[in-house]
Design a protein around this motif. Sequence first.
Motif, PDB file in Angstrom:
ATOM      1  N   ARG A 188      31.784  44.803  37.025  1.00  0.00           N
ATOM      2  CA  ARG A 188      31.928  46.265  36.982  1.00  0.00           C
ATOM      3  C   ARG A 188      31.294  46.912  38.218  1.00  0.00           C
ATOM      4  O   ARG A 188      31.821  47.866  38.765  1.00  0.00           O
ATOM      5  CB  ARG A 188      31.314  46.827  35.700  1.00  0.00           C
ATOM      6  N   ARG A 189      30.150  46.371  38.643  1.00  0.00           N
ATOM      7  CA  ARG A 189      29.513  46.932  39.834  1.00  0.00           C
ATOM      8  C   ARG A 189      30.381  46.703  41.066  1.00  0.00           C
ATOM      9  O   ARG A 189      30.542  47.596  41.911  1.00  0.00           O
ATOM     10  CB  ARG A 189      28.136  46.293  40.040  1.00  0.00           C
ATOM     11  N   ALA A 190      30.976  45.496  41.158  1.00  0.00           N
ATOM     12  CA  ALA A 190      31.840  45.205  42.300  1.00  0.00           C
ATOM     13  C   ALA A 190      33.051  46.129  42.324  1.00  0.00           C
ATOM     14  O   ALA A 190      33.508  46.561  43.389  1.00  0.00           O
ATOM     15  CB  ALA A 190      32.287  43.743  42.268  1.00  0.00           C
ATOM     16  N   ARG A 209      33.114  49.241  41.001  1.00  0.00           N
ATOM     17  CA  ARG A 209      32.628  50.577  41.328  1.00  0.00           C
ATOM     18  C   ARG A 209      32.410  50.744  42.833  1.00  0.00           C
ATOM     19  O   ARG A 209      32.676  51.802  43.397  1.00  0.00           O
ATOM     20  CB  ARG A 209      31.316  50.871  40.590  1.00  0.00           C
ATOM     21  N   GLU A 210      31.942  49.675  43.476  1.00  0.00           N
ATOM     22  CA  GLU A 210      31.634  49.764  44.898  1.00  0.00           C
ATOM     23  C   GLU A 210      32.801  49.358  45.787  1.00  0.00           C
ATOM     24  O   GLU A 210      32.654  49.303  47.016  1.00  0.00           O
ATOM     25  CB  GLU A 210      30.406  48.900  45.206  1.00  0.00           C
ATOM     26  N   GLY A 211      33.955  49.096  45.193  1.00  0.00           N
ATOM     27  CA  GLY A 211      35.145  48.818  45.979  1.00  0.00           C
ATOM     28  C   GLY A 211      35.248  47.410  46.512  1.00  0.00           C
ATOM     29  O   GLY A 211      36.157  47.105  47.300  1.00  0.00           O
ATOM     30  N   ALA A 212      34.352  46.514  46.117  1.00  0.00           N
ATOM     31  CA  ALA A 212      34.416  45.122  46.583  1.00  0.00           C
ATOM     32  C   ALA A 212      35.491  44.331  45.860  1.00  0.00           C
ATOM     33  O   ALA A 212      35.953  43.293  46.351  1.00  0.00           O
ATOM     34  CB  ALA A 212      33.056  44.445  46.397  1.00  0.00           C
ATOM     35  N   VAL A 213      35.877  44.813  44.674  1.00  0.00           N
ATOM     36  CA  VAL A 213      36.932  44.194  43.875  1.00  0.00           C
ATOM     37  C   VAL A 213      37.921  45.277  43.514  1.00  0.00           C
ATOM     38  O   VAL A 213      37.549  46.431  43.277  1.00  0.00           O
ATOM     39  CB  VAL A 213      36.347  43.539  42.603  1.00  0.00           C
ATOM     40  N   SER A 214      39.195  44.933  43.488  1.00  0.00           N
ATOM     41  CA  SER A 214      40.248  45.908  43.210  1.00  0.00           C
ATOM     42  C   SER A 214      40.026  46.604  41.870  1.00  0.00           C
ATOM     43  O   SER A 214      39.630  45.982  40.878  1.00  0.00           O
ATOM     44  CB  SER A 214      41.607  45.207  43.199  1.00  0.00           C
ATOM     45  N   ALA A 215      40.316  47.884  41.844  1.00  0.00           N
ATOM     46  CA  ALA A 215      40.203  48.649  40.603  1.00  0.00           C
ATOM     47  C   ALA A 215      41.215  48.202  39.571  1.00  0.00           C
ATOM     48  O   ALA A 215      41.086  48.517  38.378  1.00  0.00           O
ATOM     49  CB  ALA A 215      40.380  50.140  40.901  1.00  0.00           C
ATOM     50  N   ASP A 216      42.245  47.478  40.015  1.00  0.00           N
ATOM     51  CA  ASP A 216      43.261  46.972  39.092  1.00  0.00           C
ATOM     52  C   ASP A 216      42.835  45.672  38.408  1.00  0.00           C
ATOM     53  O   ASP A 216      43.538  45.186  37.517  1.00  0.00           O
ATOM     54  CB  ASP A 216      44.580  46.710  39.826  1.00  0.00           C
ATOM     55  N   GLN A 219      18.707  45.260  37.061  1.00  0.00           N
ATOM     56  CA  GLN A 219      18.097  44.407  38.074  1.00  0.00           C
ATOM     57  C   GLN A 219      19.141  43.498  38.711  1.00  0.00           C
ATOM     58  O   GLN A 219      19.171  43.322  39.931  1.00  0.00           O
ATOM     59  CB  GLN A 219      16.989  43.556  37.464  1.00  0.00           C
ATOM     60  N   LEU A 220      20.012  42.949  37.899  1.00  0.00           N
ATOM     61  CA  LEU A 220      21.070  42.093  38.433  1.00  0.00           C
ATOM     62  C   LEU A 220      21.971  42.876  39.367  1.00  0.00           C
ATOM     63  O   LEU A 220      22.265  42.454  40.485  1.00  0.00           O
ATOM     64  CB  LEU A 220      21.896  41.514  37.281  1.00  0.00           C
ATOM     65  N   ALA A 221      22.426  44.027  38.901  1.00  0.00           N
ATOM     66  CA  ALA A 221      23.421  44.773  39.658  1.00  0.00           C
ATOM     67  C   ALA A 221      22.857  45.345  40.949  1.00  0.00           C
ATOM     68  O   ALA A 221      23.546  45.428  41.966  1.00  0.00           O
ATOM     69  CB  ALA A 221      23.990  45.906  38.791  1.00  0.00           C
TER      70      ALA A 221
END
Length: 566
Positions: free
Chosen positions: A134-136, A138-145, A498-500
């Motif tokens: 989910r963090r990836a 939100r930050e655009g590192a992974v496609s929203a799709d 902490q992880l995110a």
Amino acid sequence: MPPSTDFNPMTSRPLAGQNASNDPDRRCHVVIVGGGTAGWMSAATLKRRIGCRVTVVESARLPPIGVGEATIPAMVDWIENMGIDEDEFVRRTGATYKLAIRFDDWVEPTHRYWHPFGICGCPIDGVDLIHAWRRAVREGAVSADSRYTDYSFQRELCQHGCAPRRPGSPSMARNYAFHLDAGKLAEFLKDVAMNEGVRHQIAEVTGAELDENGNIDSLHLEGQPALEADLYVDCTGFASVLIERVMRSSWVDWSDQLICDRAVTLRLPGQDDTNATAGSDRETRRLPPYTISTGMNAGWSWQIPLAENTGCGYVYSSRHIDDETARRELISLVGADPQTTQSKIVPMRIGMRPRSWVGNCVALGLSSGFVEPLESTGIFLVQRALDELVECLPEATPSTFHSAFFDHELFNARMTDVYTQVRDFLLMHYVVSRRRDTPFWVNATSVELPESLSMLLDEYVTSGRVRLPERDPTFAEANHHFILGPAGIHPGTAASRQLADVAMPADAVANLLHGIQSRHLDICESLPTHSVLIDSIHSSASAGNSSDDQSVRPPYDSLLAMNLPS
């Protein structure tokens, strides 16, 4: 940091425990009233685990209920613990593999999501992958799709129509289950039980004699001598011949929360996955390794692909649709011939008995409780009850095996907790749906929540944690993510802050996720299609070949081993 084992607590505990004995003169005797899946599974398990004499009294008048039945991974554990060859089980029960449930039109019309077995990818520092994914996003590192289940090995197998294993080899996925022909399953379990030494008696139970303490002293059988036992097990289904009619155990009704109360069932010849995933370059031969659950106008339907046919059903609310309209809606969905297709109406009693064990009588299966088969928990509830029953029985000796030493209260408390967990999880599917397009969905999504489910949902959206029972949870954390996420119910960030924020940058998460998907695809390319495996299992029997040892599954860790950031 290696990925963790693909573990899911929706399994049965090992068949170990009570001191069994093969002494044929031992006095303790268990009588099981009713056959079918619950009766014969109970007979085989109890004979193996407690070593008493076991007799099944089966009626010649009661017809079977199911046309197709799906399971969860607990069934695999039972097969292994009973020493049953998996290929033989598949052949005898008309089984196919089940790796997931595909939910169509549940969140809203035309929406689709997956509930696979096992976890997605791997936890990171003990935290479920969903938080890093989910963090990836939100930050655009992974496609929203992208979707959380894109990183599920079982879902990838389903998308490609793959079997979870090669012929003669163990499964590449630790968590898998079966689709079964219910009639063939009952016959197979009967053979297993009788091979264990269980006795079989065809008779109609017409009543019972009680002793001065209110325990069953003997059963009245139509035209036959009375039958005595130390423990009586009621597997008579909704009829509840012993636990209700004789022992007067009360029933708690849950139909104000789970409002479906009937089902229409039918069979389709052959396998027909008319909604097969497009874009796959591999031939599935219309035998998907998953169940399809479709939201309908007044409930939901199932399609269970078996080796020889497809079992179909429509679970619905009689307050919102009549039987014939429900039948027509199901026939239209699955493309059956309305003139020639035979169907059956099955009334359902939703709820449970807080006291399924009274005196020397214990109810298992439908006579103990019933929640709709949305997550295929029917057989699991029998297995779990057997586990708890064995733990709550004394040593199988003539001096101790009677009701004074039975731990009824512990058993009843534990099974009440298990049924409550299942009820809450099934109800969650409805209340998070966004459908309001029919009166049924308006009512089903707006029922009053049990306090236990309300607390779970509140904690989920605030902290991101899933409130699980301390002892043997029926559903794991990932199971909740699979249902809540597609409906737009997202976990809070407190549990994973902490992880995110510190342990793993978003671009590192993206690389990890890409590696998981790539590895899954590589494994899929090495596996046969589901239909090829099933055909091979049947062909090997015709050729007289035996399967290789499947008792040891390969470590799932090794399939996804990669250098993860520490």
